[in-house]
Scaffold this motif. Structure first.
Motif, short mmCIF file in Angstrom:
data_model
loop_
_atom_site.label_atom_id
_atom_site.label_comp_id
_atom_site.label_asym_id
_atom_site.label_seq_id
_atom_site.Cartn_x
_atom_site.Cartn_y
_atom_site.Cartn_z
N SER A 162 0.85 -1.19 0.00
CA SER A 162 0.00 0.00 0.00
C SER A 162 0.88 1.25 0.00
O SER A 162 1.77 1.39 0.84
CB SER A 162 -0.91 0.02 1.23
OG SER A 162 -1.81 -1.07 1.20
N GLY A 163 0.63 2.12 -0.96
CA GLY A 163 1.44 3.34 -1.07
C GLY A 163 2.61 3.23 -2.01
O GLY A 163 3.27 4.23 -2.32
N ILE A 164 2.91 2.01 -2.46
CA ILE A 164 4.00 1.81 -3.44
C ILE A 164 3.44 2.11 -4.83
O ILE A 164 2.55 1.40 -5.31
CB ILE A 164 4.57 0.39 -3.40
CG1 ILE A 164 5.10 0.05 -2.02
CG2 ILE A 164 5.65 0.21 -4.46
CD1 ILE A 164 6.34 0.80 -1.62
N ASN A 165 3.93 3.14 -5.45
CA ASN A 165 3.44 3.55 -6.77
C ASN A 165 4.19 2.84 -7.89
O ASN A 165 5.39 2.60 -7.78
CB ASN A 165 3.57 5.06 -6.95
CG ASN A 165 2.72 5.84 -5.96
OD1 ASN A 165 1.59 5.44 -5.68
ND2 ASN A 165 3.25 6.93 -5.43
N MET A 166 3.46 2.53 -8.94
CA MET A 166 4.08 1.94 -10.12
C MET A 166 4.87 3.01 -10.87
O MET A 166 4.60 4.20 -10.76
CB MET A 166 3.03 1.34 -11.06
CG MET A 166 2.11 0.32 -10.43
SD MET A 166 2.94 -1.20 -9.96
CE MET A 166 2.48 -1.28 -8.22
N PHE A 167 5.87 2.58 -11.63
CA PHE A 167 6.59 3.51 -12.49
C PHE A 167 5.68 3.96 -13.63
O PHE A 167 4.90 3.18 -14.17
CB PHE A 167 7.83 2.85 -13.09
CG PHE A 167 8.96 2.69 -12.10
CD1 PHE A 167 9.68 3.79 -11.65
CD2 PHE A 167 9.31 1.43 -11.63
CE1 PHE A 167 10.71 3.64 -10.74
CE2 PHE A 167 10.34 1.27 -10.73
CZ PHE A 167 11.05 2.38 -10.28
N LYS A 168 5.74 5.22 -13.97
CA LYS A 168 4.98 5.72 -15.10
C LYS A 168 5.65 5.30 -16.40
O LYS A 168 6.84 5.57 -16.60
CB LYS A 168 4.85 7.24 -15.03
CG LYS A 168 3.98 7.73 -13.88
CD LYS A 168 3.80 9.23 -13.91
CE LYS A 168 2.89 9.70 -12.77
NZ LYS A 168 2.71 11.17 -12.78
N ILE A 169 4.89 4.64 -17.24
CA ILE A 169 5.42 4.13 -18.50
C ILE A 169 4.79 4.90 -19.65
O ILE A 169 3.58 5.12 -19.68
CB ILE A 169 5.11 2.62 -18.67
CG1 ILE A 169 5.59 1.84 -17.44
CG2 ILE A 169 5.75 2.07 -19.94
CD1 ILE A 169 7.07 1.86 -17.20
N GLU A 170 5.62 5.33 -20.57
CA GLU A 170 5.10 6.02 -21.75
C GLU A 170 4.25 5.06 -22.57
O GLU A 170 4.62 3.90 -22.77
CB GLU A 170 6.25 6.55 -22.62
CG GLU A 170 7.06 7.65 -21.95
CD GLU A 170 8.14 8.19 -22.87
OE1 GLU A 170 8.20 7.75 -24.04
OE2 GLU A 170 8.93 9.03 -22.41
N GLU A 171 3.11 5.55 -23.00
CA GLU A 171 2.19 4.71 -23.76
C GLU A 171 2.84 4.26 -25.06
O GLU A 171 3.40 5.06 -25.81
CB GLU A 171 0.90 5.48 -24.08
CG GLU A 171 -0.16 4.62 -24.73
CD GLU A 171 -1.44 5.37 -24.97
OE1 GLU A 171 -2.35 4.82 -25.64
OE2 GLU A 171 -1.56 6.53 -24.48
N LYS A 172 2.76 2.96 -25.31
CA LYS A 172 3.36 2.40 -26.51
C LYS A 172 2.51 2.69 -27.73
O LYS A 172 1.29 2.77 -27.65
CB LYS A 172 3.54 0.88 -26.37
CG LYS A 172 4.63 0.47 -25.41
CD LYS A 172 4.80 -1.05 -25.43
CE LYS A 172 5.93 -1.48 -24.51
NZ LYS A 172 6.10 -2.96 -24.54
N GLU A 173 3.20 2.86 -28.85
CA GLU A 173 2.49 3.07 -30.11
C GLU A 173 1.83 1.76 -30.53
O GLU A 173 2.46 0.70 -30.55
CB GLU A 173 3.48 3.53 -31.19
CG GLU A 173 2.85 3.78 -32.54
CD GLU A 173 3.87 4.12 -33.61
OE1 GLU A 173 3.45 4.35 -34.76
OE2 GLU A 173 5.08 4.12 -33.29
N ARG A 174 0.55 1.82 -30.85
CA ARG A 174 -0.18 0.64 -31.33
C ARG A 174 0.08 0.51 -32.83
O ARG A 174 -0.52 1.21 -33.64
CB ARG A 174 -1.68 0.78 -31.07
CG ARG A 174 -2.05 0.90 -29.61
CD ARG A 174 -2.05 -0.43 -28.90
NE ARG A 174 -2.57 -0.34 -27.55
CZ ARG A 174 -2.65 -1.35 -26.72
NH1 ARG A 174 -2.25 -2.54 -27.10
NH2 ARG A 174 -3.14 -1.21 -25.49
N LEU A 175 1.01 -0.34 -33.17
CA LEU A 175 1.43 -0.46 -34.57
C LEU A 175 0.43 -1.24 -35.40
O LEU A 175 -0.05 -2.30 -34.99
CB LEU A 175 2.80 -1.13 -34.65
CG LEU A 175 3.97 -0.36 -34.00
CD1 LEU A 175 5.21 -1.23 -33.95
CD2 LEU A 175 4.24 0.92 -34.75
#
Length: 388
Positions: A167-180
């Motif tokens: 609880s309180g551990i945030n995920m890393f923000k990941i740049e949205e991948k291009e949907r090829l």
């Protein structure tokens, strides 16, 4: 004579049922009193505390274990949790998912040791997050963090721990991948570059249906209802869909034509024994029904199944050789199929059912207008009001 009513559950021990409760006993120590369902006798268990608040907290935890039938199972440390959780979830999860949970817990043990579950705190998990981030991609770190959060949530619900240390551990923000996606003008070149008939057949079917590669390779003839023209994507003993969600795909004429196409015709090694009269001009010609000896619809020449790794690698080699670029992969066929369905006016709800998504938001993340569709809309509309 009136029928006699009987209880569905028989109390073999004839004990009076009581809910677990807390009481103070010798030297002010609080005990939990409950009925042992195996012996039918009232039993007590020490909370090891004289503090009433701590005792009731222990009672709450005990009640969760008691009513979830975990009882007195010894789950104190991470290693014990790993063994128990694998057994508890083996019927719910795919082997690959179970392996992910096993790996995540083992990585945590490597970092903090085989620690007691109730002594694992926020700081432990935050340091673990940082350690993972130094040796692997952030997206992979997030996968392990979500996995461990689910495990600790299970422990909290079962009363094994009081609070989830995640609880309180945030995920890393990941740049949205291009949907090829493959553009419409590239489809012909894409299918022609496959060269191998069985690979081209797979690509074409994927562009028609948008099925995942694992679903494609596990389709068997029993999954197809030719009377109703339906394909059922279902879970099997050796295969589970991504979300354990089974769904049915209606088969179009193009799909049926692909299913009935024999990719191994003319191959001397093909296993084809049943012969059917050919309805052609030459009555002496015989047509072989390859379906009788090939269990998997998109299987090998001997009837066995291809691996996803082999097909993915073969596809990658072909498109790279044809000049499509290294960023494209087999899953792009799924994106392309769903996008093309949307561009042709098929509703998101229908696409959701065809794709086998549980959530419409997942479908919406896949479906976006192709470059050709956007260009056509811009060219056919004078949205700026300018003239040239």
């Amino acid at each position: 004579m009136e029928p006699q009513l009987t209880l569905a559950y028989k109390n073999e021990h004839k004990y009076r049922w009581i809910d677990p409760f807390v009481g103070r006993a010798y030297k002010g120590i609080y005990y939990i009193y409950y009925i042992n369902t195996e012996t039918g006798k009232r039993t007590k268990k020490t909370t090891k505390t004289r503090n009433q608040r701590e005792a009731f907290r222990e009672l709450e935890s005990f009640r969760k274990r008691y009513f979830n039938h975990i009882g007195e199972v010894k789950i104190n440390r991470l290693s014990e949790l790993n063994v128990y959780y694998h057994q508890y979830k083996k019927d719910d999860f795919r082997p690959r998912t179970l392996e992910l949970y096993n790996t995540a817990i083992k990585k945590l043990i490597t970092f903090i040791g085989d620690k007691e579950l109730r002594k694992i705190i926020f700081i432990d998990m935050d340091k673990f997050k940082g350690a993972l981030a130094r040796v692997m991609k952030k997206n992979s770190v997030n996968i392990y963090l979500r996995t461990l959060k689910a495990v600790f949530n299970f422990c909290k619900k079962a009363g094994i721990i009081y609070e989830n240390p995640m609880s309180g551990i945030n995920m890393f923000k990941i740049e949205e991948k291009e949907r090829l996606c493959f553009e419409t003008e590239d489809i012909k070149r894409l299918t022609e570059c496959m060269e191998i008939p069985y690979l081209e057949r797979m690509v074409r079917f994927n562009l028609e249906t948008g099925v995942r590669i694992g679903e494609l390779l596990n389709i068997q003839w029993d999954d197809i209802d030719f009377r109703r023209n339906e394909l059922k994507i279902r879970n099997k003993d050796n295969f589970k869909t991504k979300t354990n969600h089974e769904h049915v795909i209606p088969l179009s004429y193009n799909m049926l034509a692909l299913l009935n196409r024999n990719p191994y015709i003319g191959d001397k090694n093909a296993v084809m024994q049943q012969q059917l009269p050919f309805n052609g001009t030459d009555c002496n010609v015989l047509e072989l029904d390859f379906r009788k000896n090939i269990n998997y619809v998109f299987g090998k020449i001997d009837g066995t199944r291809y691996s996803t790794g082999y097909i993915s690698k073969s596809f990658k080699q072909k498109i790279t050789k044809a000049g499509f670029g290294d960023k494209y992969h087999f899953h792009c066929l799924r994106h392309t199929a769903l996008t093309n369905m949307a561009n042709e006016g098929i509703s998101s709800f229908m696409i959701k059912e065809i794709a086998g998504h549980k959530n419409i938001k997942t479908t919406e993340s896949y479906v976006h207008p192709s470059m050709a569709a956007m260009r056509k809309s811009l060219e056919n509309t004078n949205y700026s009001g300018l003239t040239y």
